[in-house]
Design an enzyme around this catalytic site. Sequence first.
Site, PDB file in Angstrom:
ATOM      1  N   GLU A   1       0.155  -3.406   4.663  1.00 51.41           N
ATOM      2  CA  GLU A   1      -0.992  -2.503   4.791  1.00 51.41           C
ATOM      3  C   GLU A   1      -1.052  -1.800   6.145  1.00 51.41           C
ATOM      4  O   GLU A   1      -0.778  -2.420   7.166  1.00 51.41           O
ATOM      5  CB  GLU A   1      -2.287  -3.317   4.644  1.00 51.41           C
ATOM      6  CG  GLU A   1      -2.942  -3.212   3.306  1.00 51.41           C
ATOM      7  CD  GLU A   1      -3.479  -1.820   2.970  1.00 51.41           C
ATOM      8  OE1 GLU A   1      -3.573  -0.965   3.870  1.00 51.41           O
ATOM      9  OE2 GLU A   1      -3.791  -1.596   1.799  1.00 51.41           O
ATOM     10  N   ASP A   2      -1.473  -0.532   6.140  1.00 47.48           N
ATOM     11  CA  ASP A   2      -1.659   0.194   7.408  1.00 47.48           C
ATOM     12  C   ASP A   2      -3.134   0.382   7.735  1.00 47.48           C
ATOM     13  O   ASP A   2      -3.447   0.942   8.796  1.00 47.48           O
ATOM     14  CB  ASP A   2      -0.997   1.573   7.349  1.00 47.48           C
ATOM     15  CG  ASP A   2      -1.770   2.530   6.466  1.00 47.48           C
ATOM     16  OD1 ASP A   2      -2.138   2.138   5.345  1.00 47.48           O
ATOM     17  OD2 ASP A   2      -2.038   3.666   6.912  1.00 47.48           O
TER      18      ASP A   2
ATOM     19  N   LYS B   1      -8.851   5.544   6.143  1.00 46.98           N
ATOM     20  CA  LYS B   1      -7.619   4.969   5.587  1.00 46.98           C
ATOM     21  C   LYS B   1      -7.946   3.813   4.641  1.00 46.98           C
ATOM     22  O   LYS B   1      -8.711   2.919   4.992  1.00 46.98           O
ATOM     23  CB  LYS B   1      -6.692   4.495   6.704  1.00 46.98           C
ATOM     24  CG  LYS B   1      -6.115   5.662   7.489  1.00 46.98           C
ATOM     25  CD  LYS B   1      -5.080   5.213   8.492  1.00 46.98           C
ATOM     26  CE  LYS B   1      -4.538   6.422   9.254  1.00 46.98           C
ATOM     27  NZ  LYS B   1      -3.671   6.020  10.354  1.00 46.98           N
TER      28      LYS B   1
ATOM     29  N   LYS C   1     -10.879  -1.250  -1.624  1.00 52.39           N
ATOM     30  CA  LYS C   1     -10.636  -2.092  -0.462  1.00 52.39           C
ATOM     31  C   LYS C   1     -11.842  -1.950   0.477  1.00 52.39           C
ATOM     32  O   LYS C   1     -12.376  -0.852   0.559  1.00 52.39           O
ATOM     33  CB  LYS C   1      -9.354  -1.623   0.260  1.00 52.39           C
ATOM     34  CG  LYS C   1      -8.095  -1.709  -0.613  1.00 52.39           C
ATOM     35  CD  LYS C   1      -6.916  -0.998   0.046  1.00 52.39           C
ATOM     36  CE  LYS C   1      -5.724  -0.946  -0.906  1.00 52.39           C
ATOM     37  NZ  LYS C   1      -4.563  -0.198  -0.378  1.00 52.39           N
TER      38      LYS C   1
ATOM     39  N   SER D   1      -2.539   0.549  -4.349  1.00 50.59           N
ATOM     40  CA  SER D   1      -3.048   1.710  -3.609  1.00 50.59           C
ATOM     41  C   SER D   1      -4.405   2.157  -4.150  1.00 50.59           C
ATOM     42  O   SER D   1      -4.652   2.078  -5.350  1.00 50.59           O
ATOM     43  CB  SER D   1      -2.044   2.858  -3.747  1.00 50.59           C
ATOM     44  OG  SER D   1      -2.617   4.066  -3.306  1.00 50.59           O
ATOM     45  N   ALA D   2      -5.249   2.683  -3.248  1.00 47.81           N
ATOM     46  CA  ALA D   2      -6.542   3.243  -3.660  1.00 47.81           C
ATOM     47  C   ALA D   2      -6.379   4.637  -4.265  1.00 47.81           C
ATOM     48  O   ALA D   2      -7.291   5.166  -4.884  1.00 47.81           O
ATOM     49  CB  ALA D   2      -7.463   3.326  -2.453  1.00 47.81           C
TER      50      ALA D   2
ATOM     51  N   ASP E   1       0.871  -1.158   0.000  1.00 47.16           N
ATOM     52  CA  ASP E   1       0.000   0.000   0.000  1.00 47.16           C
ATOM     53  C   ASP E   1       0.929   1.235   0.000  1.00 47.16           C
ATOM     54  O   ASP E   1       2.112   1.103   0.336  1.00 47.16           O
ATOM     55  CB  ASP E   1      -0.868  -0.044   1.273  1.00 47.16           C
ATOM     56  CG  ASP E   1      -1.682   1.203   1.448  1.00 47.16           C
ATOM     57  OD1 ASP E   1      -2.338   1.619   0.476  1.00 47.16           O
ATOM     58  OD2 ASP E   1      -1.655   1.780   2.552  1.00 47.16           O
ATOM     59  N   LEU E   2       0.419   2.387  -0.399  1.00 48.51           N
ATOM     60  CA  LEU E   2       1.280   3.579  -0.446  1.00 48.51           C
ATOM     61  C   LEU E   2       1.128   4.459   0.808  1.00 48.51           C
ATOM     62  O   LEU E   2       2.058   4.574   1.620  1.00 48.51           O
ATOM     63  CB  LEU E   2       0.936   4.412  -1.691  1.00 48.51           C
ATOM     64  CG  LEU E   2       1.632   5.767  -1.800  1.00 48.51           C
ATOM     65  CD1 LEU E   2       3.132   5.616  -2.007  1.00 48.51           C
ATOM     66  CD2 LEU E   2       1.028   6.599  -2.938  1.00 48.51           C
ATOM     67  N   ASP E   3      -0.092   5.034   0.941  1.00 46.74           N
ATOM     68  CA  ASP E   3      -0.342   6.012   2.013  1.00 46.74           C
ATOM     69  C   ASP E   3      -0.267   5.320   3.372  1.00 46.74           C
ATOM     70  O   ASP E   3      -1.067   4.433   3.664  1.00 46.74           O
ATOM     71  CB  ASP E   3      -1.729   6.647   1.823  1.00 46.74           C
ATOM     72  CG  ASP E   3      -1.829   7.431   0.520  1.00 46.74           C
ATOM     73  OD1 ASP E   3      -0.897   8.183   0.216  1.00 46.74           O
ATOM     74  OD2 ASP E   3      -2.841   7.295  -0.194  1.00 46.74           O
TER      75      ASP E   3
ATOM     76  N   THR F   1       1.377  10.040   4.090  1.00 46.37           N
ATOM     77  CA  THR F   1       0.463  11.034   3.507  1.00 46.37           C
ATOM     78  C   THR F   1      -0.865  11.085   4.250  1.00 46.37           C
ATOM     79  O   THR F   1      -1.662  11.984   3.989  1.00 46.37           O
ATOM     80  CB  THR F   1       0.190  10.682   2.031  1.00 46.37           C
ATOM     81  OG1 THR F   1       0.145   9.270   1.947  1.00 46.37           O
ATOM     82  CG2 THR F   1       1.247  11.224   1.116  1.00 46.37           C
TER      83      THR F   1
HETATM   84  C1  BG6 Z   1      -5.740   5.731   0.115  1.00 44.15           C
HETATM   85  C2  BG6 Z   1      -5.796   6.550   1.386  1.00 44.15           C
HETATM   86  O1  BG6 Z   1      -4.448   5.239  -0.055  1.00 44.15           O
HETATM   87  O2  BG6 Z   1      -6.091   6.526  -1.008  1.00 44.15           O
HETATM   88  C3  BG6 Z   1      -7.166   7.195   1.525  1.00 44.15           C
HETATM   89  O3  BG6 Z   1      -5.552   5.711   2.496  1.00 44.15           O
HETATM   90  C4  BG6 Z   1      -7.480   8.015   0.277  1.00 44.15           C
HETATM   91  O4  BG6 Z   1      -7.165   8.018   2.669  1.00 44.15           O
HETATM   92  C5  BG6 Z   1      -7.392   7.113  -0.951  1.00 44.15           C
HETATM   93  O5  BG6 Z   1      -8.773   8.572   0.353  1.00 44.15           O
HETATM   94  C6  BG6 Z   1      -7.658   7.859  -2.261  1.00 44.15           C
HETATM   95  O6  BG6 Z   1      -6.647   8.792  -2.456  1.00 44.15           O
HETATM   96  P1  BG6 Z   1      -6.642   9.933  -3.552  1.00 44.15           P
HETATM   97  O7  BG6 Z   1      -5.204  10.400  -3.548  1.00 44.15           O
HETATM   98  O8  BG6 Z   1      -7.033   9.309  -4.860  1.00 44.15           O
HETATM   99  O9  BG6 Z   1      -7.621  10.969  -3.116  1.00 44.15           O
HETATM  100 MG    MG Z   2      -2.718   3.120   3.623  1.00 43.04          MG
END
Ligand code: BG6
Ligand code: MG
Length: 214
Positions: free
Chosen positions: A170-171, A46, A146, A115-116, A10-12, A18
């Site tokens: 994953e966090d 998250k 997710k 990542s989402a 996962d990224l964030d 972030t």
């Molecule tokens: C996820 C974050 O990685 O990405 C969420 O944990 C975030 O908090 C989601 O809403 C979507 O991100 P973005 O950058 O497309 O708004």
């Molecule tokens: Mg995350």
Amino acid sequence: MITTKACLFDLDGVIVDTAVYHFQAWRRLANELGFDFTEHQNEQLKGISRMESLDLILKWGNVTLSEEEKIEWATRKNAWYLELVQQMTPNEVLKGVPEFLRSLRANGIKIALGSASKNSRLILEKIKMIEFFDVIIDGNDLTRGKPDPQVFLLGAEATGCKPANCVVFEDALAGVQAGKAGGMKVIGVGDAKILHEADFVIKGFEEMTIERLF
Ligand code: BG6
Ligand code: MG
């Protein structure tokens, strides 16, 4: 015998923190709409897509908006978030991450992003980590968020590895559930109480070694 062929990150909150920037930008949106929410509530955001996050926040504030207004506010939030992202530097990569990714490389293990976020490539560029990734699957590729396993199943497929030979990092609880639903081993990064459905939880990548993948 080494069975792990790919690690899916996962990224964030895993590669970079972030989550604090998302929180700031969503709070600004809530405040402009006349309410506030807590860091505890933020935990539920998250791993969740931008539009799903907005729906949850509006519910907390008892605010009803038309579809058009929702898109306008989500766009505004993303612009505030990107102002913060633009200032990011490689110093913000979480401790131990580059060392661990290097050791994966050295052991021939594929590296994928799951990542989402629709901003993942920009963020990986800002923190100078994009070169590490063999595969990037993000919010732009997904029809289901997710805890649906789609993001990690697409990641596994793109690396050419079976889900049983993949390890997810994953966090977020929704992300841990996505990895488990995809039939993968999942290592939580963060709070063991929140991430109790993971196979095990690390506080950070300084604790992580290749041996712990198997
Ligand atoms: C996820 C974050 O990685 O990405 C969420 O944990 C975030 O908090 C989601 O809403 C979507 O991100 P973005 O950058 O497309 O708004
Ligand atoms: Mg995350």
